[in-house]
Write a protein that holds these residues in place. Structure first.
Motif, PDB file in Angstrom:
ATOM      1  N   TRP A 133       9.503  28.713  74.702  1.00 12.05           N
ATOM      2  CA  TRP A 133      10.917  28.461  75.050  1.00 12.05           C
ATOM      3  C   TRP A 133      11.804  29.603  74.557  1.00 12.05           C
ATOM      4  O   TRP A 133      12.672  30.088  75.299  1.00 12.05           O
ATOM      5  CB  TRP A 133      11.345  27.141  74.420  1.00 12.05           C
ATOM      6  CG  TRP A 133      12.828  26.923  74.411  1.00 12.05           C
ATOM      7  CD1 TRP A 133      13.588  26.397  75.411  1.00 12.05           C
ATOM      8  CD2 TRP A 133      13.740  27.247  73.344  1.00 12.05           C
ATOM      9  NE1 TRP A 133      14.915  26.373  75.042  1.00 12.05           N
ATOM     10  CE2 TRP A 133      15.027  26.891  73.778  1.00 12.05           C
ATOM     11  CE3 TRP A 133      13.580  27.802  72.088  1.00 12.05           C
ATOM     12  CZ2 TRP A 133      16.158  27.068  72.975  1.00 12.05           C
ATOM     13  CZ3 TRP A 133      14.705  27.976  71.281  1.00 12.05           C
ATOM     14  CH2 TRP A 133      15.965  27.608  71.729  1.00 12.05           C
ATOM     15  N   ALA A 134      11.602  30.045  73.318  1.00 11.88           N
ATOM     16  CA  ALA A 134      12.435  31.114  72.751  1.00 11.88           C
ATOM     17  C   ALA A 134      12.255  32.410  73.538  1.00 11.88           C
ATOM     18  O   ALA A 134      13.237  33.101  73.857  1.00 11.88           O
ATOM     19  CB  ALA A 134      12.075  31.332  71.276  1.00 11.88           C
ATOM     20  N   VAL A 135      11.010  32.724  73.889  1.00 10.60           N
ATOM     21  CA  VAL A 135      10.741  33.932  74.673  1.00 10.60           C
ATOM     22  C   VAL A 135      11.414  33.838  76.036  1.00 10.60           C
ATOM     23  O   VAL A 135      12.051  34.789  76.513  1.00 10.60           O
ATOM     24  CB  VAL A 135       9.227  34.150  74.820  1.00 10.60           C
ATOM     25  CG1 VAL A 135       8.935  35.265  75.833  1.00 10.60           C
ATOM     26  CG2 VAL A 135       8.597  34.494  73.476  1.00 10.60           C
ATOM     27  N   GLY A 136      11.284  32.688  76.690  1.00 11.72           N
ATOM     28  CA  GLY A 136      11.900  32.511  78.004  1.00 11.72           C
ATOM     29  C   GLY A 136      13.412  32.581  77.950  1.00 11.72           C
ATOM     30  O   GLY A 136      14.050  33.176  78.841  1.00 11.72           O
ATOM     31  N   MET A 137      14.018  31.981  76.925  1.00 11.85           N
ATOM     32  CA  MET A 137      15.472  32.015  76.788  1.00 11.85           C
ATOM     33  C   MET A 137      15.970  33.444  76.605  1.00 11.85           C
ATOM     34  O   MET A 137      16.946  33.868  77.254  1.00 11.85           O
ATOM     35  CB  MET A 137      15.905  31.157  75.601  1.00 11.85           C
ATOM     36  CG  MET A 137      15.709  29.672  75.781  1.00 11.85           C
ATOM     37  SD  MET A 137      16.894  28.896  76.900  1.00 11.85           S
ATOM     38  CE  MET A 137      18.345  28.795  75.848  1.00 11.85           C
ATOM     39  N   VAL A 138      15.318  34.187  75.749  1.00 12.71           N
ATOM     40  CA  VAL A 138      15.751  35.570  75.482  1.00 12.71           C
ATOM     41  C   VAL A 138      15.550  36.435  76.722  1.00 12.71           C
ATOM     42  O   VAL A 138      16.461  37.161  77.142  1.00 12.71           O
ATOM     43  CB  VAL A 138      14.982  36.153  74.279  1.00 12.71           C
ATOM     44  CG1 VAL A 138      15.272  37.648  74.140  1.00 12.71           C
ATOM     45  CG2 VAL A 138      15.359  35.422  72.991  1.00 12.71           C
TER      46      VAL A 138
END
Length: 500
Positions: free
Chosen positions: A436-441
């Motif tokens: 999720w963090a990778v996708g958000m960034v």
């Protein structure tokens, strides 16, 4: 100069919808036990007809009915991605929503984050899902005000001014009071009014367009000439280079839509999975209406409608004012305004419920009684509406649109945790959070880097194609989650072996 008949019928339509909310109590007259199930989900008793009305009224927003034809007016064929997108949503909803409803009913879940909390036994992952949903919903709620503003602008009220602001505040104030008192039942009742008004208005506008502007061939030829003159290309036709963007926008938007809290809230209010299946089978009727509204963007081109700079969403309201008598135009503009009230109400309820269930109760007051939870949710719902209004009044319209573009990218990043979690719990919670963090960034960087365009260039040997940034970020998100799960499982097994 104010068109008195148009203003009068506009006010009658808005007033009638507001008065209709007093019948909301009849959907479930026994209010002896305040609870989020009752306030936010109408006690999960809505039948097929009401579920279809609420889902359609929630998914197909006022801004959709102005923005899609506005995009067609400005860009031609690529804007029609909204049609396959809403078509794809129907089978996805048929598959995913009944399964999610069954699990929610069995375990007492009220939000998607509740489901994630129970499925993965992970409070941090549930918090991520809840906050992402709230973050993505707020600009979406603000866009409903922009839809109302576009309608008021076409009616002759300046989009920036005290009169416009007072009108929007008055319209939203009635909605806020009804939602505060009756919860989800208020937008459910208004959705009946919205359905009748939007469907009837669409048929009336299309008939008038064909009568005044000629047959379909004449309208399309005139629109193509106007668009080619203004843009330098025949954008009424989809080119080969535009097809990847068209397809990925449609697919990614469909996956994202079902993750929004307001869609989940509307689905959870159904009386059962069979009810949801029947309702989703009938959702293409709303898509057909949206298709006709998209074609009205072409009619606006053919009618030589000139919108204000950066105000393409006013194309259809201006077309309505031009072609119709004042009284009838007021009725249809009122119908479009009502179209904003249903999704706005459900969005504020969904955001408030997510906050109460997955933030307030989880981290601040675990012993909160059902009555207190409802009281907090009502206050947060009012705050969400006020925040959306302040956002629209304080910032440029383009800022709200840019944030909504980001919101679509952001909400798609919870798809692996929610949708895939319906079928397996093998993905590790920490891997899902990392993905999720990778996708958000990545999604945020791609959208901002391209000047707030949802499309990013995908470099291929000898060719560059446009691809939806949200879908690209979600695919990387899922890849990280799968690989991360494998790594964490190996580490866990190694630790277990050493411990033995």
């Amino acid at each position: 100069m104010t068109n008195v008949p148009m203003a009068a019928t506009f006010l009658v339509v808005i007033g009638s919808a507001s008065l209709l909310t007093v019948t909301a109590r009849r959907l479930h007259p026994n209010d002896y036990l305040p609870s989020l199930d009752r306030w936010a989900l109408s006690d999960r008793v809505l039948g097929t007809f009401w579920t279809w009305l609420l889902l359609g009224g929630t998914i197909f927003t006022a801004y959709t009915f102005t923005a899609v034809p506005g995009l067609v007016y400005g860009n031609g064929a690529p804007a029609f991605f909204a049609l396959p997108y809403t078509v794809i949503v129907c089978p996805l909803a048929f598959i995913l929503l009944p399964r999610m409803w069954t699990m929610a009913q069995k375990h007492g879940y009220v939000t998607a984050a509740d489901f994630v909390r129970g499925r993965y036994r992970s409070a941090p992952l549930a918090l991520v899902v809840a906050l992402t949903g709230i973050l993505a919903t707020m600009p979406y709620l603000a866009l409903q005000l922009l839809g109302i503003r576009a309608v008021l602008s076409a009616a002759g009220i300046p989009s920036r001014g005290i009169v416009s602001d007072i009108a929007m505040v008055a319209i939203f104030a009635g909605l806020a009071v009804a939602t505060y008192r009756y919860g989800l039942r208020a937008p459910t009742v208004i959705s009946l009014f919205k359905c009748v008004a939007i469907f009837a208005s669409t048929l009336a506008i299309c008939w008038l367009v064909l009568t005044r502007l000629g047959g379909p061939g004449t309208v399309f030829d005139a629109a193509a000439t106007r668009l080619a003159t203004s843009t330098g290309n025949t954008a009424l036709l989809l080119t080969a280079d535009q097809q990847p963007a068209y397809a990925t926008l449609a697919a990614g938007s469909a996956l994202a839509l079902l993750m929004y809290p307001h869609v989940v809230t509307a689905a959870f209010a159904a009386s059962g999975p069979s009810t949801l299946r029947r309702a989703t089978v009938a959702l293409p009727l709303w898509t057909a209406v949206l298709a006709l509204f998209g074609l009205l963007g072409i009619a606006a081109l053919a009618a030589n409608v000139h919108t204000p700079p950066n105000g393409a969403e006013t194309a259809v309201p201006m077309l309505i004012v031009r072609l119709m008598p004042g009284a009838l135009a007021g009725v249809i503009l009122g119908a479009l305004t009502i179209g904003a009230l249903v999704p706005a109400a459900v969005m504020s309820i969904a955001a408030a419920t997510s906050f109460v269930r997955n933030v307030y109760v989880e981290y601040f007051d675990p012993t909160a009684t059902p009555k207190r939870q409802v009281r907090i949710a009502k206050a947060v719902s009012l705050t969400a509406k006020a925040g959306a209004a302040a956002f629209v009044f304080g910032l440029r319209d383009q800022d709200a649109i840019n944030l909504q573009l980001l919101g679509g990218v952001w909400i798609l990043q919870i798809f692996p945790a929610v949708a895939i979690g319906l079928y397996t719990r093998r993905l590790h919670p920490r891997a899902l959070i990392t993905g999720w963090a990778v996708g958000m960034v990545l999604g945020t960087v791609l959208v901002v880097h391209t000047g707030f365009s949802p499309l990013v260039p995908l470099g291929l040997p000898g060719r560059s194609l446009a691809f939806y940034a949200g879908l690209a970020a979600m695919l990387l998100n899922l890849t990280v989650a799968v690989v991360g799960t494998a790594v964490l499982n190996l580490i866990g097994k190694g630790s277990g072996a050493r411990g033995g």
